[in-house]
Design a protein around this motif. Structure first.
Motif, mmCIF file in Angstrom:
data_model
loop_
_atom_site.group_PDB
_atom_site.id
_atom_site.type_symbol
_atom_site.label_atom_id
_atom_site.label_comp_id
_atom_site.label_asym_id
_atom_site.label_seq_id
_atom_site.Cartn_x
_atom_site.Cartn_y
_atom_site.Cartn_z
ATOM 1 N N ILE A 328 0.816 -1.217 0.000
ATOM 2 C CA ILE A 328 0.000 0.000 0.000
ATOM 3 C C ILE A 328 0.851 1.269 0.000
ATOM 4 N N ASN A 329 2.139 1.146 -0.293
ATOM 5 C CA ASN A 329 2.966 2.330 -0.466
ATOM 6 C C ASN A 329 2.993 2.694 -1.950
ATOM 7 N N PHE A 330 2.561 3.899 -2.282
ATOM 8 C CA PHE A 330 2.452 4.349 -3.672
ATOM 9 C C PHE A 330 3.620 5.276 -4.006
ATOM 10 N N ASP A 331 4.355 4.940 -5.052
ATOM 11 C CA ASP A 331 5.501 5.746 -5.472
ATOM 12 C C ASP A 331 5.001 6.881 -6.371
ATOM 13 N N TYR A 332 4.477 7.927 -5.754
ATOM 14 C CA TYR A 332 3.889 9.015 -6.535
ATOM 15 C C TYR A 332 4.947 9.806 -7.303
ATOM 16 N N LYS A 333 6.193 9.831 -6.803
ATOM 17 C CA LYS A 333 7.240 10.580 -7.498
ATOM 18 C C LYS A 333 7.581 9.923 -8.829
#
Length: 702
Positions: A328-333
């Motif tokens: 559930i960790n989203f790499d938005y960068k």
């Protein structure tokens, strides 16, 4: 498409709304009628030009995307101080006048409802605070109106938009304009990579005068000219017909729409303090307000991503490393846009054919819920109705703002950002419009099939109030109020009972996400495929032994209190005798004018126990690695717990014996003692009782 058309209003005032059928547009129709909004059209000294995409992203207006939290806070403090510097409040010296004013308030709407649950049942000792705590006195100001004096308009508004979206072009009474012609053009743009650039599309099209017409565009600009002079220029938004939504999905008797109204930087305590009319409506209509709801991150995006997608970003620096699963960790960068997730509640709603609406009032052309900190906005609209172009246009081209400007006064009520983002008191400006809108929704029958949520993304994190002890708690404990239609309550009594119980449980954004997923399941008839659950739906039982790690709340935002230091303990211990007397007096007062005619309370002095918020919370740490703030942290407000035995006798000579847990708030700096929640009781023979007066219901049913 009459199901959409007849229910529209010029500004669709809901941040997120997605429903099985027309309820989404019903809700939009009733928030903030035109007469409550200052017109933001410009007068003859302004010009209208097409807006072209910038040559480079660096040329875009707005705040720098990389502005850090501390800089944002400093800027906010400066602006808030400038705003409050002009405020002067005369003290009322007449005691009778003060009493008369106090008597007007309906005190019952502020009382805690202990039906089915009590906050003292939890192993997490989270604070129960009061809206008028003395710790906040110097930070609270009352704003009931926006002063628009000095807003000069040479010509009055030549175009009016009715609540149903109809446009009428006509000369106002006593207008200085003798002759004019009006035309409109579609408004679009503001998608990545030009997310701050609205664009006018197509040719100007003439509008008739004196006729009620519908312009089938979501967003458009109207200009009126007297010869070559522009005498009117304004932007509009509404719900237009869309082929994808024809015919609309059926709204069955057991299918419910969902509408979420979010007010930026609003805590529950702040809402109680500044929204009395709205709160009264909510209490009268059984909104369930969550007392243990706690944010999971610092600002808006990190608190909304868990709600929309059950995910977070920057999980290490934001304190999630050891409390969430990596999926559930989203790499938005790297991925840049929320649309890359493809698992949001919006995606599910659209898959089922539901109309979707995303109305993010940006407050500044460079802002937006997912348009800063490296987020790059959306390459395509995230919902069927998406109004960023409208807001960007009025901020950049019409001088609109969250208050008054040289040519305009604008109250933008959607995802409320502008007025409340950096002010602890501006929330009160929304009280009358919101309460009036809720009443109109009730009258129109909207609430019969609509789940309505009124919430804050977090508490006030910029205004000076956030530096106070109670302010730190408010910052972490966001407003969350949920209305469930009576049909839902009748059809799903167990789910609703769990929601009622969970008002007094430790909950977070992840639980709200699971609740929305459950509502989508119920409304669509499609059960989602679930690989791993994140959070617990509010329709399920949330255990009383839950801690912040269980709720996926980082330690710097956790409100489960801890044992004070040795010196702090000694300070609190000195007030023990007074605290015990205060508890006895409170219990005695709670029995007056009830069925209880006699009571006996025995407090165990050895049970004396105190707690206070963590130093991470008190010092306002935003990122877990920033522990330097903790050094020298002073805590002056504590909660003190005492237990004992209680025996009460009713007016029918029925005696109940039991135990109680009492807590008081002690402010060592001001030497104040408060009872913010009634003692938790456990009576033999009246097991359903949560507080002392509940014994009267057992007595009545006996």
């Amino acid at each position: 498409m009459n199901f959409i058309r007849h229910n529209y209003k010029s500004f669709v005032q809901i941040f997120v709304a997605f429903l099985c059928a027309h309820a989404v547009f019903n809700v939009g129709n009733y928030f903030f009628p035109n007469e409550n909004i200052c017109d933001h059209s410009i007068s003859s000294d302004s010009s209208l030009t097409n807006v072209n995409p910038p040559k480079s992203l660096e040329a875009e207006d707005g705040p720098p995307l990389g502005v850090d939290a501390e800089t944002e806070v400093k800027l906010g403090l400066k602006l808030d101080a400038e705003n409050d510097a002009a405020v002067s409040v005369d003290e009322v010296s007449d005691v009778e006048a003060v009493i008369a004013v106090e008597d007007i308030e309906n005190k019952t709407m502020y009382k805690i409802d202990y039906s089915l649950a009590h906050p003292f049942e939890n192993s997490c000792w989270f604070p129960v605070i009061r809206r008028d705590d003395a710790d906040l006195k110097s930070y609270i100001t009352r704003y009931r109106n926006v002063d628009c004096r000095g807003q000069k308009q040479i010509y009055g508004p030549l175009v009016h938009q009715h609540r149903n979206g109809e446009i009428v072009v006509g000369k106002p009474h006593r207008s200085l304009v003798k002759k004019f012609n009006c035309e409109y053009k579609e408004l679009s743009g503001t998608l990545s990579p030009y997310m701050n650039t609205p664009t006018l599309v197509g040719e100007w099209k003439k509008l008739p005068t004196g006729k009620r017409i519908l312009i089938q565009k979501d967003q458009f600009v109207i200009q009126c000219k007297n010869n070559d002079e522009i005498v009117y220029h304004n932007a509009f938004a509404w719900i237009s017909d869309k082929p994808r939504l024809t015919p609309p999905p059926a709204m069955g008797p057991t299918k419910y729409g969902i509408s979420i109204l979010t007010i930026d930087s609003t805590s529950r305590n702040q809402f109680y303090r500044h929204m009395p009319f709205t709160l009264k409506f909510m209490r009268d209509h059984e909104f369930q307000i969550l007392y243990g709801y706690t944010k999971v991150g610092d600002n808006s995006a990190i608190n909304w991503l868990p709600i929309l997608a059950g995910m977070v970003y920057d999980y290490e620096s934001r304190g999630f490393k050891n409390i969430i699963s990596k999926d559930i960790n989203f790499d938005y960068k790297k991925l840049g846009s929320l649309l890359a997730i493809n698992k949001t509640i919006f995606d599910r709603a659209k898959d089922y054919g539901w109309p979707t609406l995303w109305n993010d009032e940006i407050a500044n052309p460079g802002y937006g819920l997912f348009h800063y900190y490296g987020w790059r906005g959306f390459r395509r609209p995230p919902a069927d109705y998406y109004f960023r172009s409208y807001y960007t246009y009025i901020y950049k081209n019409l001088g609109a703002s969250s208050g008054c400007s040289n040519d305009s006064c604008q109250l933008s009520m959607n995802f409320y950002a502008g007025l409340t983002h950096g002010s602890a008191s501006n929330l009160e400006l929304y009280d009358i419009p919101v309460s009036d809108a809720l009443q109109r929704m009730k009258t129109a029958g909207v609430l019969e099939n609509t789940v309505l949520v009124i919430m804050g993304d977090h508490g006030q994190r910029i205004s000076p109030i956030q530096k106070s002890h109670i302010g730190r708690i408010e910052e972490r404990m966001s407003m969350m109020g949920i209305y469930m239609p009576k049909k839902f309550r009748d059809e799903y009594p167990e789910k609703y009972a769990n929601l009622v119980r969970n008002r007094h449980r430790l909950t977070s954004n992840f639980d709200f996400h699971e609740t929305l997923q459950d509502l989508l399941d119920l409304g669509s008839g499609h059960r989602r495929q679930q690989t791993e659950k994140h959070g617990t739906s509010l329709f399920e039982t949330i255990p009383i032994d839950r801690n912040c790690k269980d709720a996926m709340i980082p330690e710097n935002f956790c409100v489960c209190m801890e044992t004070p230091d040795k010196t702090e303990k000694e300070i609190v211990q000195n007030a023990q005798t007074r605290i015990m007397a205060y508890i006895e007096d409170h219990i005695e007062n709670s029995t007056k004018n009830t069925c209880i005619k006699k009571h006996d309370v025995k407090i165990d002095p050895e049970s004396f126990k105190s707690a206070t918020i963590s130093k991470l919370a008190r010092s306002g740490v935003r990122f877990v690695g920033d522990t330097k703030k903790v050094n020298g942290t002073i805590r002056a407000i504590f909660e003190v717990q005492l237990t004992g035995n209680i025996e009460v006798t009713t007016d029918q000579s029925k005696t109940y014996k039991g135990t109680f847990v009492a807590r008081v708030q002690y402010n060592s700096k001001l030497d104040f003692i408060y009872v913010n929640a009634d003692p938790l009781v456990r009576f033999k023979g009246c097991e359903e009782a949560k507080v002392v007066v509940d014994v009267c219901q057992c007595h009545k049913n006996a």
